[in-house]
Design a protein around this motif. Structure first.
Motif, PDB file in Angstrom:
ATOM      1  N   PRO A   1       0.842  -1.206   0.000  1.00  0.00           N
ATOM      2  CA  PRO A   1       0.000   0.000   0.000  1.00  0.00           C
ATOM      3  C   PRO A   1       0.869   1.245   0.000  1.00  0.00           C
ATOM      4  CG  PRO A   1       0.046  -1.006   2.179  1.00  0.00           C
ATOM      5  CD  PRO A   1       0.753  -1.958   1.271  1.00  0.00           C
ATOM      6  N   VAL A   2       0.304   2.343  -0.487  1.00  0.00           N
ATOM      7  CA  VAL A   2       1.039   3.607  -0.438  1.00  0.00           C
ATOM      8  C   VAL A   2       0.763   4.285   0.912  1.00  0.00           C
ATOM      9  CG1 VAL A   2       1.008   3.912  -2.926  1.00  0.00           C
ATOM     10  CG2 VAL A   2      -0.877   4.831  -1.590  1.00  0.00           C
ATOM     11  N   PRO A   3       1.711   5.054   1.431  1.00  0.00           N
ATOM     12  CA  PRO A   3       3.002   5.365   0.816  1.00  0.00           C
ATOM     13  C   PRO A   3       3.974   4.194   0.924  1.00  0.00           C
ATOM     14  CG  PRO A   3       2.859   6.374   2.979  1.00  0.00           C
ATOM     15  CD  PRO A   3       1.511   5.769   2.712  1.00  0.00           C
ATOM     16  N   MET A   4       4.708   3.942  -0.173  1.00  0.00           N
ATOM     17  CA  MET A   4       5.655   2.840  -0.179  1.00  0.00           C
ATOM     18  C   MET A   4       6.955   3.248   0.512  1.00  0.00           C
ATOM     19  SD  MET A   4       5.207   1.196  -3.984  1.00  0.00           S
ATOM     20  CE  MET A   4       6.239  -0.233  -3.563  1.00  0.00           C
TER      21      MET A   4
ATOM     22  N   ILE B   1       3.433   3.320  -8.877  1.00  0.00           N
ATOM     23  CA  ILE B   1       2.680   3.825  -7.738  1.00  0.00           C
ATOM     24  C   ILE B   1       1.355   4.389  -8.240  1.00  0.00           C
ATOM     25  CG2 ILE B   1       2.611   5.462  -5.831  1.00  0.00           C
ATOM     26  CD1 ILE B   1       5.619   5.343  -5.675  1.00  0.00           C
ATOM     27  N   GLY B   2       0.271   3.825  -7.715  1.00  0.00           N
ATOM     28  CA  GLY B   2      -1.061   4.305  -8.035  1.00  0.00           C
ATOM     29  C   GLY B   2      -1.644   5.078  -6.879  1.00  0.00           C
ATOM     30  N   THR B   3      -2.954   5.149  -6.832  1.00  0.00           N
ATOM     31  CA  THR B   3      -3.629   5.918  -5.790  1.00  0.00           C
ATOM     32  C   THR B   3      -3.532   5.254  -4.424  1.00  0.00           C
ATOM     33  OG1 THR B   3      -5.212   6.750  -7.422  1.00  0.00           O
ATOM     34  CG2 THR B   3      -5.815   6.956  -5.091  1.00  0.00           C
ATOM     35  N   GLU B   4      -3.726   3.924  -4.406  1.00  0.00           N
ATOM     36  CA  GLU B   4      -3.750   3.213  -3.128  1.00  0.00           C
ATOM     37  C   GLU B   4      -2.646   2.185  -2.985  1.00  0.00           C
ATOM     38  OE1 GLU B   4      -7.579   1.500  -2.600  1.00  0.00           O
ATOM     39  OE2 GLU B   4      -8.642   3.420  -2.642  1.00  0.00           O
ATOM     40  N   TYR B   5      -2.107   1.698  -4.109  1.00  0.00           N
ATOM     41  CA  TYR B   5      -1.099   0.637  -4.059  1.00  0.00           C
ATOM     42  C   TYR B   5       0.083   0.973  -4.953  1.00  0.00           C
ATOM     43  CZ  TYR B   5      -4.410  -2.460  -1.708  1.00  0.00           C
ATOM     44  OH  TYR B   5      -5.268  -3.029  -0.808  1.00  0.00           O
ATOM     45  N   GLY B   6       1.190   0.318  -4.632  1.00  0.00           N
ATOM     46  CA  GLY B   6       2.367   0.378  -5.477  1.00  0.00           C
ATOM     47  C   GLY B   6       2.942  -1.013  -5.623  1.00  0.00           C
ATOM     48  N   THR B   7       3.864  -1.171  -6.566  1.00  0.00           N
ATOM     49  CA  THR B   7       4.508  -2.467  -6.755  1.00  0.00           C
ATOM     50  C   THR B   7       5.922  -2.267  -7.268  1.00  0.00           C
ATOM     51  OG1 THR B   7       4.315  -4.648  -7.806  1.00  0.00           O
ATOM     52  CG2 THR B   7       3.662  -2.758  -9.144  1.00  0.00           C
TER      53      THR B   7
END
Length: 264
Positions: A78-81, A93-99
């Protein structure tokens, strides 16, 4: 190496978490810096998979093409990563998740027409709704290569890896060294139907399940964390059906496993 169901699960996950919104794309490692800059801030339209290839389609016609190879992985958070750790080839990085993507064989930006060139080199993908098993059969029936090698050839069948290859041949009692020219069409048809269902189970469950309930007699898997299998990584252990020791050999650079009694 991840098998096809893993890539289809990633495509669904990325579609759900990143599609239809701008995505911040970077390359902390630096090896994908130009590619990341080409799509950074663009809207991810959709994520798709064909065999072991993953495609992120961005607006403007640019596509990030990923092949994980032997060592590639995506790690979601989840963000912030947190700050990147290790060799991160690509960070999304998107609105709610990153990878974070680490260790892929391929991570590149291509154009939409290039996808057709990649797919043209691949066989049918059992997990795609438009898959045509007859295309794989047309190649198998003309080849004198062992069926155990043909099933792993991505130009014959896209997405099949070592686990599904070994387990499928056992389930149909086929000697992995039998040439493709000696596989009956009825045998291939039965394998194709079975493979489609097995990979769909893998897609739904997130793990490879190949043992029929009536055959699961409690023999341990190769080691904790490995899938419970008929033959894969069970060299020297007793066959679940007949008790014969499972054999192993290297076929075209990959480990083969089979029961010499059940798969005559």
């Amino acid at each position: 190496m991840p098998e096809g169901h893993t890539l289809h699960r990633l495509a669904r996950l990325h579609q759900r978490r990143f599609a239809r919104e701008p995505v911040m794309v970077s390359s902390p490692q630096g090896r994908f810096a130009d590619g990341a800059a080409a799509v950074n801030g663009r809207v991810l339209k959709k994520a798709t998979a064909w065999g072991k290839h993953l495609f992120h389609h961005y607006d403007g016609g640019r596509v990030v093409h990923v092949h994980l190879g032997l060592y590639g992985t995506f790690n979601e958070a989840p963000v912030p990563m947190p700050l990147p750790v290790g060799q991160v080839r690509m960070r999304m990085i998107g609105t709610e998740y990153g990878t974070d993507l680490r260790g892929p064989t391929v991570c590149e930006v291509i154009e939409v027409p290039d996808i057709d060139d990649i797919v043209a080199r691949l066989g049918p993908d059992p997990l795609r709704r438009d898959a045509d098993g007859s295309l794989a059969w047309a190649r198998i029936r003309k080849s004198r290569r062992p069926i155990g090698a043909l099933l792993m050839d991505q130009s014959v069948l896209a997405g099949v890896g070592n686990v599904y290859r070994n387990e499928l041949l056992y389930r149909h009692r086929i000697d992995p060294y039998r040439p493709g020219t000696r596989i009956d069409e009825s045998e291939f048809d039965a394998m194709w139907v079975d493979l489609v269902e097995l990979m769909r189970v893998g897609l739904r469950r997130g793990k490879i399940i190949t043992i029929r309930r009536e055959d699961d007699h409690g023999f341990p898997s190769y080691r904790p964390g490995r899938p419970r299998t008929y033959v894969y990584r069970r060299a020297g252990e007793p066959c679940r059906i007949c008790g014969t020791g499972i054999r192993t050999a290297v076929l075209e650079g990959r480990n083969l496993f089979w029961c010499p009694n059940c798969q005559k």
